[in-house]
Design a protein around this motif. Structure first.
Motif, PDB file in Angstrom:
ATOM      1  N   LYS A  53       0.808  -1.229   0.000  1.00 36.80           N
ATOM      2  CA  LYS A  53       0.000   0.000   0.000  1.00 36.80           C
ATOM      3  C   LYS A  53       0.832   1.266   0.000  1.00 36.80           C
ATOM      4  N   ARG A  55       2.050   2.273   2.856  1.00 39.50           N
ATOM      5  CA  ARG A  55       1.423   2.852   4.057  1.00 39.50           C
ATOM      6  C   ARG A  55       2.477   3.226   5.085  1.00 39.50           C
ATOM      7  N   SER A 142      -7.834  -0.795   4.352  1.00 37.14           N
ATOM      8  CA  SER A 142      -8.511  -0.663   3.060  1.00 37.14           C
ATOM      9  C   SER A 142      -7.499  -0.992   1.954  1.00 37.14           C
ATOM     10  N   ASN A 144      -6.481   0.098  -0.863  1.00 34.98           N
ATOM     11  CA  ASN A 144      -6.080   1.144  -1.818  1.00 34.98           C
ATOM     12  C   ASN A 144      -4.603   1.454  -1.603  1.00 34.98           C
ATOM     13  N   SER A 150     -10.558   4.804  -0.562  1.00 37.38           N
ATOM     14  CA  SER A 150     -10.735   3.377  -0.314  1.00 37.38           C
ATOM     15  C   SER A 150     -11.530   2.754  -1.463  1.00 37.38           C
ATOM     16  N   HIS A 235      -6.216  12.019   3.723  1.00 36.64           N
ATOM     17  CA  HIS A 235      -6.731  10.860   3.001  1.00 36.64           C
ATOM     18  C   HIS A 235      -7.569  11.263   1.805  1.00 36.64           C
TER      19      HIS A 235
END
Ligand code: TXA
Ligand code: MG
Length: 344
Positions: A53, A55, A142, A144, A150, A235
């Motif tokens: 991701k 992330r 999520s 994405n 998302s 986000h």
């Protein structure tokens, strides 16, 4: 890596469960948004989620279960507070995530070093079967890429993660369309960190007093620690510049029509459509917050697919019920830019 699209048959869900048991990642449908699932007890698999991701490592993951008894069975929580029992009884399985003191089995990679863990029992039958067939708690953010909306369809997941994960289960379009409600039960009164399909009103009905975290409606002040680390990131922001417009019908129509050009799009309600010139994306009826939640992320993704659109004006949603979640996601997409037309 080749990414296969699996069907939502038991045979295919079992294939996905094998991938999870072997430490791999699977895109999975839930009633809220698609998740990117892995064995929550396997630190290496969990780190692969963060990599796929892009992330930030300080943003913890939600652990998904398919039966309340798994919390004890897998030592996911240090204790189950009374409030959690009440909420589980009322809203699980469903779009509600509870934060409790974490149990000894939860790796630090999942909780991003916090001493708490986020738990969710999704109602989507495919998510439930995947967790049951794997026989493991499933960590899933999520599905994405970090920073994009998302995913609410398997195609959204493909677009973001094709080539990075082995499989996605096609469970159709997600019903709720926005991520789960997140509430922390580690303090008294409990505090709503992220609004979603289970509303603040429902939580207050069940528990009495429930606090609303500042970050739900406002931009976090510089240097303030976010209770929910995900809240500090901008986000769901499309590339175009999004502005939320507050005001009545007439002010809204006059403003957007006076500023109408081919690079501009409007996010509005079905009832507004006849009065608005140019590019528009409809969220559903003005009074139907659930429909607006269901459509919002797809609309933001459609806007991103059109490079001509550089400016977006969005109607300010009603913040009651599920509308609070719609507003919370939309102000983040707008980088907190809200213009009050009554003040112009
Ligand atoms: O509906 C959903 O919740 C979806 C589906 C797949 O279940 N999942 C989801 O995960 O939205 P994610 O990672 O995109 O969002 C989880 C949010 C983040 O804002 C994160 O910071 C917060 O929950 N969170 C997770 N663990 C936490 C903890 N221990 N304390 C505070 N916040 C936590
Ligand atoms: Mg997310």
């Amino acid at each position: 890596m080749n990414t296969v699209l699996l069907k939502d048959t038991d045979e295919d869900i079992k294939k996905a469960a094998e991938i999870i048991k072997n430490g791999g990642l699977v895109g999975m449908p839930t009633e809220t948004v698609y998740g990117l699932g892995a064995n929550a007890l396997n630190p290496k698999a969990v780190l692969d989620i963060f990599k796929a991701k892009g992330r930030p490592a300080d943003n913890p993951l939600i652990v998904h279960i398919s039966d309340v008894s798994q919390i004890e069975k897998f030592s996911l929580a240090e204790e189950i507070p009374e409030y959690a029992k009440i909420l589980a009884e009322k809203f699980w399985p469903g779009p509600l995530t509870m934060i409790v003191k974490k149990g000894k089995a939860v790796p630090d990679e999942v909780s991003a070093g916090l001493d708490t863990v986020a738990l969710r029992f999704p109602s989507h039958p495919v998510a439930q079967k995947l967790i049951s067939f794997a026989g493991l708690p499933v960590a899933a953010p999520s599905a994405n890429l970090s920073g994009s909306p998302s995913p609410t369809t398997p195609q959204h997941v493909m677009r973001d993660l094709k080539g990075k994960i082995p499989a996605i289960i096609d469970g159709g379009i997600c019903n709720v369309g926005l991520e789960s409600t997140v509430i922390t039960l580690t303090e008294n009164p409990p505090r709503l960190l992220r609004p979603g399909g289970i509303t603040l009103e429902q939580l207050r009905d069940a528990l009495g007093e429930v606090a609303l975290d500042d970050a739900v409606l406002h931009k976090l002040k510089e240097g303030r620690r976010a209770a929910s680390p995900g809240m500090k990131y901008k986000h769901y922001a499309p590339k175009a510049n999004v502005t939320i417009l507050k005001g009545g019908n007439r002010d809204f129509y006059d403003f957007v029509n006076a500023n109408s050009h081919s690079n501009r799009a409007v996010i509005c309600y079905d009832e507004d459509a006849p009065f608005i010139k140019g590019n528009k994306f409809l969220l559903g009826s003005k009074s139907d917050s659930a429909q607006q939640a269901h459509r919002l992320f797809d609309v933001l993704r459609q806007i991103d697919l059109n490079p001509e659109i550089t400016a977006v004006y969005a109607r300010c949603p009603d913040i009651n019920g599920v509308g609070l979640a719609v507003y919370n996601r939309l102000i983040r997409a707008a980088g907190f830019e809200v213009k009050d037309l009554a003040e112009i």
